[in-house]
Design a protein around this motif. Sequence first.
Motif, PDB file in Angstrom:
ATOM      1  N   TRP A   1     -63.725   2.873 -45.724  1.00  0.00           N
ATOM      2  CA  TRP A   1     -63.243   1.879 -44.775  1.00  0.00           C
ATOM      3  C   TRP A   1     -63.385   2.368 -43.337  1.00  0.00           C
ATOM      4  N   THR A   2     -63.606   1.418 -42.459  1.00  0.00           N
ATOM      5  CA  THR A   2     -63.649   1.684 -41.023  1.00  0.00           C
ATOM      6  C   THR A   2     -62.225   1.678 -40.477  1.00  0.00           C
ATOM      7  N   ASP A   3     -62.073   2.123 -39.239  1.00  0.00           N
ATOM      8  CA  ASP A   3     -60.755   2.046 -38.601  1.00  0.00           C
ATOM      9  C   ASP A   3     -60.244   0.606 -38.596  1.00  0.00           C
ATOM     10  N   GLU A   4     -61.141  -0.336 -38.349  1.00  0.00           N
ATOM     11  CA  GLU A   4     -60.742  -1.747 -38.303  1.00  0.00           C
ATOM     12  C   GLU A   4     -60.185  -2.207 -39.654  1.00  0.00           C
ATOM     13  N   GLN A   5     -60.804  -1.776 -40.738  1.00  0.00           N
ATOM     14  CA  GLN A   5     -60.303  -2.135 -42.065  1.00  0.00           C
ATOM     15  C   GLN A   5     -58.943  -1.485 -42.321  1.00  0.00           C
ATOM     16  N   TRP A   6     -58.767  -0.255 -41.862  1.00  0.00           N
ATOM     17  CA  TRP A   6     -57.471   0.399 -42.014  1.00  0.00           C
ATOM     18  C   TRP A   6     -56.403  -0.311 -41.192  1.00  0.00           C
ATOM     19  N   ILE A   7     -56.758  -0.744 -39.996  1.00  0.00           N
ATOM     20  CA  ILE A   7     -55.803  -1.487 -39.161  1.00  0.00           C
ATOM     21  C   ILE A   7     -55.323  -2.724 -39.914  1.00  0.00           C
ATOM     22  N   GLU A   8     -56.252  -3.439 -40.534  1.00  0.00           N
ATOM     23  CA  GLU A   8     -55.889  -4.635 -41.311  1.00  0.00           C
ATOM     24  C   GLU A   8     -54.929  -4.281 -42.439  1.00  0.00           C
ATOM     25  N   GLU A   9     -55.217  -3.219 -43.160  1.00  0.00           N
ATOM     26  CA  GLU A   9     -54.358  -2.830 -44.285  1.00  0.00           C
ATOM     27  C   GLU A   9     -52.998  -2.331 -43.813  1.00  0.00           C
ATOM     28  N   PHE A  10     -52.974  -1.526 -42.723  1.00  0.00           N
ATOM     29  CA  PHE A  10     -51.697  -1.062 -42.167  1.00  0.00           C
ATOM     30  C   PHE A  10     -50.838  -2.265 -41.756  1.00  0.00           C
ATOM     31  N   ALA A  11     -51.490  -3.290 -41.183  1.00  0.00           N
ATOM     32  CA  ALA A  11     -50.763  -4.477 -40.724  1.00  0.00           C
ATOM     33  C   ALA A  11     -50.209  -5.281 -41.910  1.00  0.00           C
ATOM     34  N   LYS A  12     -50.913  -5.258 -43.034  1.00  0.00           N
ATOM     35  CA  LYS A  12     -50.450  -5.972 -44.225  1.00  0.00           C
ATOM     36  C   LYS A  12     -49.320  -5.229 -44.937  1.00  0.00           C
ATOM     37  N   ASP A  13     -49.386  -3.888 -44.905  1.00  0.00           N
ATOM     38  CA  ASP A  13     -48.425  -3.080 -45.665  1.00  0.00           C
ATOM     39  C   ASP A  13     -48.069  -1.824 -44.875  1.00  0.00           C
ATOM     40  N   ALA A  14     -46.925  -1.867 -44.203  1.00  0.00           N
ATOM     41  CA  ALA A  14     -46.497  -0.741 -43.362  1.00  0.00           C
ATOM     42  C   ALA A  14     -46.221   0.523 -44.182  1.00  0.00           C
ATOM     43  N   MET A  15     -46.079   0.398 -45.496  1.00  0.00           N
ATOM     44  CA  MET A  15     -45.868   1.589 -46.320  1.00  0.00           C
ATOM     45  C   MET A  15     -47.124   2.454 -46.389  1.00  0.00           C
ATOM     46  N   LEU A  16     -48.247   1.935 -45.932  1.00  0.00           N
ATOM     47  CA  LEU A  16     -49.478   2.727 -45.859  1.00  0.00           C
ATOM     48  C   LEU A  16     -49.464   3.696 -44.682  1.00  0.00           C
TER      49      LEU A  16
END
Length: 117
Positions: free
Chosen positions: A73-88
């Motif tokens: 994953w790119t940083d942008e994909q990680w940003i999306e996932e972090f935004a969906k689930d703060a437990m990440l």
Amino acid sequence: MSIQVYGIPNCGTCKKAFNWLQAHKVDYEFINTKENPPTRENIQNWVKSLGSTPMRNTSGQSYRALGEEKKNWTDEQWIEEFAKDAMLLKRPLFVKDGIAVAVGFRDEKVIREKLGF
């Protein structure tokens, strides 16, 4: 100087950080990411400051539940996932004067330097 500490109250690492901050009489604001998930904009700024790799909570269930594609994953994909689930997000995350300066709490010397005291 304004310091925010993002995390969850029952996290052992966060508790160690809170105790250390209190013992050193550091004023800080705690933000519970379970009750008040960070905004996508905040996460983008944190990734810009720290990068997505150190911000990943690789020991959590949310991380393990992600597929193998997460490795690419790119940083942008990680940003999306972090935004969906703060437990990440790795905890605690330290923000000083609006800028993410450190994540985790292993080396007190590093935290001391990053917070500027």
